[in-house]
Design a protein around this motif. Structure first.
Motif, PDB file in Angstrom:
ATOM      1  N   THR A  73      -4.380   6.511  -3.126  1.00  0.00           N
ATOM      2  CA  THR A  73      -3.764   5.328  -2.526  1.00  0.00           C
ATOM      3  C   THR A  73      -3.615   4.273  -3.609  1.00  0.00           C
TER       4      THR A  73
ATOM      5  N   LYS B 272       0.335   5.382   0.103  1.00  0.00           N
ATOM      6  CA  LYS B 272      -0.529   6.560   0.200  1.00  0.00           C
ATOM      7  C   LYS B 272       0.221   7.756  -0.374  1.00  0.00           C
TER       8      LYS B 272
ATOM      9  N   ILE C 152       0.849  -1.197   0.000  1.00  0.00           N
ATOM     10  CA  ILE C 152       0.000   0.000   0.000  1.00  0.00           C
ATOM     11  C   ILE C 152       0.880   1.241   0.000  1.00  0.00           C
TER      12      ILE C 152
END
Length: 350
Positions: A15, A10, A8
């Motif tokens: 995202t 951001k 992941i």
């Protein structure tokens, strides 16, 4: 890759998530230069304001990308300077500038961005582009190089298709065509994958294939043999299509006269935006257009199908060749591509 967990990132209002996945083919897949039973892919998700777009990178080993290289590329992508996904051209330019090549990795972001945009607008992308899905040509179904027995089996499994794509390029070419012709008379397209080495052999085969209802030749000789491919195109009784010889938009103008047309694949050209530009440029140059695919899930296949109304021939069977598709998207009914009437590229997780 050992871990299939999502990574992941951001980046401001965006995202980006991505993870490796391995596609399992229903049959061992053989072309002129290799055989394989799996294809590595990387699945992506791009989220903005709670809405998620889906993307995919497919990396057949011969193209030089891998799950490791795609993930390394995606770890470098930086969208933190953008406030809106509607800054599409600028976003995709920034993605393209992140590193050279890496076209499948770039396509995975492009597809997710288009899916996200369509969802934000509440429309399928073919409608946003003003395209009519009833104009999509029937998709071909691919028969890889194999034994006579397996070729008959594969052809029998492809009964719904109105056109078959046949892999050629070895010394078994005539056996393969004769075997198929012993069980079906549907039109064929021949993908030689650069397998023929002389223009004289290629021209002789072009005439032989035309007599057996083969409608075009895809990449008959090595892409470096520009003069020989042009010589063949001038004399061939059936169209010639550049595949390995055509990667991105910048390649298209030089192919006029060398081939009759081009094969566009999202994984070669960085995704939907450039694929549409390539189709429109080829049309302006009075060239034929084919829309192809790698072995892919319904994510990348359905993304490509959004621009299929623009093309002469569709080869969008990649998701049909695998046994572990995780998305529901474009369907094939009696050989026809049926697009889902859902926003974005129109896929949902199974």
């Amino acid at each position: 890759m050992n871990s299939n967990a999502w990574q992941i990132r951001k980046m401001g209002k965006f995202t980006l998530r991505f993870r490796p996945y391995t596609l399992e083919l229903r049959h061992v897949f053989t072309v002129a230069s290799f055989s394989r039973s799996t294809t590595p892919v990387v699945l992506t998700e791009l989220e903005y304001d709670g809405v998620i777009g889906y993307g995919e990178a497919s990396m057949p080993p011969y193209l030089g990308e891998s799950q490791e290289s795609v993930i390394a590329f995606l770890q470098q992508v930086d969208l933190s300077g953008f406030n809106s996904p509607f800054e599409t051209a600028e976003i995709l330019h920034a993605v393209d500038q992140t590193a050279s090549k890496n076209t499948a990795a770039k396509a995975s972001v492009d597809i997710a961005l288009h899916d996200l945009l369509g969802k934000l607008m509440g429309q399928p992308f073919y409608k946003i582009w003003g395209l009519n899905p009833t104009l999509i040509p029937p998709t071909s179904y691919t028969i890889g190089i194999d034994t006579e027995e397996m070729i008959r089996k594969k052809v029998s499994e492809a009964g719904q298709f109105q056109i078959l794509k046949v892999k050629l390029g070895l010394d078994t070419d005539k056996m393969i065509i004769d075997t198929i012709r012993s069980v079906t008379d549907v039109p064929l397209c021949a993908d030689v994958n650069q397998g023929w080495k002389t223009k004289e052999e290629a021209l002789e085969m072009a005439h032989w294939l035309q007599e057996r209802n083969v409608v075009f030749l895809e990449q008959p000789m090595p892409k470096e043999m520009i003069d020989e491919n042009a010589w063949l195109t001038e004399r061939s009784p059936i169209p010639t299509i550049a595949d390995e010889g055509c990667q991105r938009l910048i390649d298209v103008p030089a192919l006029q006269g060398v081939y009759t047309g081009i094969n566009i694949k999202l994984m070669k050209c960085t995704g939907m935006r450039e694929a549409k530009q390539m189709a429109e440029l080829a049309r302006a140059l009075e060239m034929k257009v084919m829309l192809g695919c790698m072995t892919e899930t319904s994510c990348a296949i359905t993304a490509a199908a959004q621009l299929a109304p623009l093309v002469d021939w569709a080869d969008l069977d990649g998701a049909l060749l695998i046994g572990n598709d995780i998305y529901d998207g474009m369907q094939v009914v009696n050989g026809q591509c049926i697009l889902p009437d859902r926003p974005g590229i129109g896929i949902i997780k199974k």
